[in-house]
Write an enzyme that holds these catalytic residues in place. Sequence first.
Site, short mmCIF file in Angstrom:
data_model
loop_
_atom_site.label_atom_id
_atom_site.label_comp_id
_atom_site.label_asym_id
_atom_site.label_seq_id
_atom_site.Cartn_x
_atom_site.Cartn_y
_atom_site.Cartn_z
N GLU A 51 -11.61 1.40 12.48
CA GLU A 51 -11.10 0.03 12.46
C GLU A 51 -10.70 -0.40 13.87
O GLU A 51 -10.08 0.38 14.60
CB GLU A 51 -9.86 -0.11 11.57
CG GLU A 51 -10.06 0.01 10.09
CD GLU A 51 -8.75 -0.22 9.33
OE1 GLU A 51 -7.86 -0.90 9.87
OE2 GLU A 51 -8.62 0.30 8.22
N ARG A 93 0.84 -1.19 0.00
CA ARG A 93 0.00 0.00 0.00
C ARG A 93 0.88 1.24 0.00
O ARG A 93 2.02 1.20 0.43
CB ARG A 93 -0.90 0.03 1.24
CG ARG A 93 -1.90 -1.09 1.34
CD ARG A 93 -2.77 -0.92 2.57
NE ARG A 93 -2.07 -1.29 3.80
CZ ARG A 93 -2.52 -1.00 5.03
NH1 ARG A 93 -3.66 -0.34 5.18
NH2 ARG A 93 -1.86 -1.37 6.09
N GLU A 130 -5.30 5.61 6.34
CA GLU A 130 -4.11 5.52 7.19
C GLU A 130 -2.91 6.21 6.55
O GLU A 130 -1.85 5.60 6.32
CB GLU A 130 -3.79 4.06 7.53
CG GLU A 130 -4.85 3.37 8.35
CD GLU A 130 -4.48 1.97 8.77
OE1 GLU A 130 -5.03 1.47 9.78
OE2 GLU A 130 -3.65 1.34 8.09
N HIS A 144 -5.72 -11.93 9.43
CA HIS A 144 -6.27 -10.85 10.27
C HIS A 144 -7.73 -11.19 10.53
O HIS A 144 -8.50 -11.44 9.61
CB HIS A 144 -6.15 -9.53 9.51
CG HIS A 144 -6.45 -8.31 10.33
ND1 HIS A 144 -7.68 -8.10 10.94
CD2 HIS A 144 -5.69 -7.23 10.63
CE1 HIS A 144 -7.64 -6.94 11.58
NE2 HIS A 144 -6.46 -6.40 11.41
#
Length: 690
Positions: free
Chosen positions: A320, A122, A161, A371
Site C-alpha cells: 500500500e 478494524r 496491518e 483517502h
Amino acid sequence: MLMNRAFTWPRLLGNSSGGIAYGGDYNPDQWPESVWPEDIRLMQQAGVNVVALGIFSWDRIQPAEDEWDFDWLDRIIAMLGCADISVDLASATASAPLWLYEKYPQMLSRDKFGHAINAGARQSWSASSPIFREYALELCRRLAERYGDNPTVTAWHVGNEYGWNNRHDYSDEALRAFRAWCECKYGSVEKLNEAWCSSFWSQEVRSFQEVLLPRHMGADAMVNPAQQLDFERFSNDALLDCYCAERDAIAAICPDKPITTNFMISTDQCAMDYAQWGAEVDFVSNDHYFHEGESHLDELLCSDSLVSSIARRHPWYLMEHSTSSVQWKPVNARKCHGELLRDALAHVAMGADAINFFQWRQSRGGAEAFHSAMLPHAGADTRLFRQVCETGEALKDLSEVAGTTVMPSRVGILFDAQSQWSTEIPTLPTTKLDHWHDVRDWYRSFLDAGLRADVVPLAHDWEQYDLLVLPTLFMLSDSAVRRLERYVRGGGAIVVGYATGIVNDAFQVSLGGYPGTGDGLLRTMLGVSGEEFNILGAVGTAEHVELSDGGMSRLWQTCLTRIDDDAETLAAYTGAGAREWELSGMPAIVAHQYGGGRTWYIGCDVRREDITRFICDQLAPQIGLELGDPRVVSIDRADDAHVFHCVFNRSGTDVELCLTGAPVLLARGSRGQDAVTLHANGVLIMQSPR
C-alpha cells in the site's frame, strides 16, 4: 541470528510474468456488479496486473455463522483472470463480522482502563481469544480449499496491518496468555522477579498466576518498565502467533503459493518487531505513506532501507501507498506534480518489485472516503488517473529491473524495534527520546553529505559494513555489546550516540557509569565513563549548550567525568549554557582506538547539520568514504549482468547531471545530448553492464 523461510515471489499472469507487479487493494464487494467490467477495463488501461482482493470481506463471505457465499468472489476472480490480472487473495480476517462480536463479546480486546474495543472499525478482536482463532482458521481453510488450485490466485495475503487497532490488549484472555508467556520465557518466578527487579515497590510474585498486565494503576502511577517491555514483547508475539496460525492453515491445504502479510514501516510507525516477523513470511510486504514537506523523499528512502534489510535484500512488495492525500492526519496534503511517479520509482530503486496503492476505486462512503485512490471520485478523465497510467507505463518499461538486488552501502545504521519500545516508556530521564527518529536523522545526514547508508536491524548480519552507527539504542543487550566488541576489535568502526546502551534487555542499568551495558564493556570500547545526564528544558534555564566544534545540543548531555588516556576529545561543551549547567570543558565527542578498530562517542543530541559536518570532517576521512552530491541521491540495483543506476533529485531545485553514455531507461527532466536537468521530483534511471 533469525532464520528466514525460503524466499518465494508470487508470479504474474500473461505478458507481465517477468515484470514489476502494479495495482492495489480492490474492493468489488463495496460496489454493484455493474461497475466491475468498467473497473477491469480501466485497470487494463492503467497497466494494472495484480490486485489484493477480499481484505475486509469476511462478512460478505460469511454473512451468518452457518452461511457461506463465495459466488461473488468466484465471479470477480474469473473476470480478473480473463484480463491477466493476478490476485493476491486475503484471508479476510482483519475485520470480523458484527454477528461474531455480538455472539461472542468476550472476543473483544480491551484497553488498559478495562474498556472494550468495540466493533465497528478494524481489528477489535483479541489476539489471545481462542474463539476468534477458531472462526478465523475455519475461514482460512475454506478459502484455501476453494481457491488453492485457482491459477489466478498467485499469492495469499494473511490479515492486514497486524496491530493497527489491537496491538495492546488488556483483556482477561490476554492476561491468561501473558502469564503463560512469562512462564515460558522465565521458567521460574525467581528468574522473573530478578529480571523485573520486583523487590522494588513490593511487586514480587510467588506464582505465575500473580503476574499482572500493566493495566491502569492511577493517574500518577508508574509502570514497572521491565514489566511494560515484556508486555510489548508479548503483544508482538501474540499477533505474530495469529498470523502464523492462519498462514499454516492455508499452507497445509495450498502449499505451493507464497504467503505474506503487510507490515507498517515508516518513521512515524514501526509497531511490531518486523525483523522477527520478516522470518515468517515468504516475501516481505510493507505499507508506506508519505511524510509531506521537505523530508518526503528522504523519509521514504530511510523506511525502505529498513524494509530492504528485513527482506534480506530480496525483492519486496509495496502493498500500500497513496496516489495523493490520505484522510487520517490532522492536515492531509496532496501530492504535487511528479511525486506520484517519483515515489513509485523510489520504492523500486530501494528494492520493491511490486508497487500497489490503497486502493483501486476511491470509496464513496465510510471512514476512508477521502483517502485518495487510483481511480478518484472524479473518474478517469482526471489528472490523477492520467498519472496512474503514466506510472503503469513507466513500470512496464522497467521490467528488466525486477529481480535485481539493491547494492549495499558501506555504512549501516542499526535499528531495533525493542529499543524503540524502550524509548516510549515514560520513566526515563526524558520522554523526548525517539530511537527511530534519530535513525532517520542520521540517515538524512548521510544524504546531506552525499552518501547513502543502509538501515539494518540489530538482530541481522551487519559485520560486512565498514562503519556502524548506533543512534539512541537506549536498550542494548549484553550479548549485542559483546558482538559489537568482536566487530570493533576485528577492525570495524562504530559511532555510539547519546542515550545508547543505558539499559540491558531486562531494562536494568549496569553499574559503574554510563553507558554501562555489557557489564562495562561498552564503556571500555569507547574509552569514556559518565556519571549523570544533563537534560535541558526546565523553565527559565538555558535552552541549548554549545560545542567547541560549532555544534549545538538542545536536550541531553551525558556528563563524562572520565576519558581514557588514549582517547581523544573532538569537541567539548562551551558557552553560556555550558557555564550555567556546569559543563564547561567537559568532553562531548570522544574518539578512541580499540583493538584493530575505532569508536566515536557522541554524548549529546546534536542538530542534523552538525551530524553532517561530523560525517564529512571525521567519519569520511577515517573510513575512506567518498562524498557525493547532496542535491541528489543515487541508488544502484544490479544482477550478474547489469547495473541500474537510479538518481533522484532531493534538492527541490533544478540539478544538471552529465550523462555517462550509459543507456537512459527513464528520465523525468529536460534532456540534452550530454546532460539532463532534473527538475523538482525528477528521476533519472540508466543501465550499464556490470
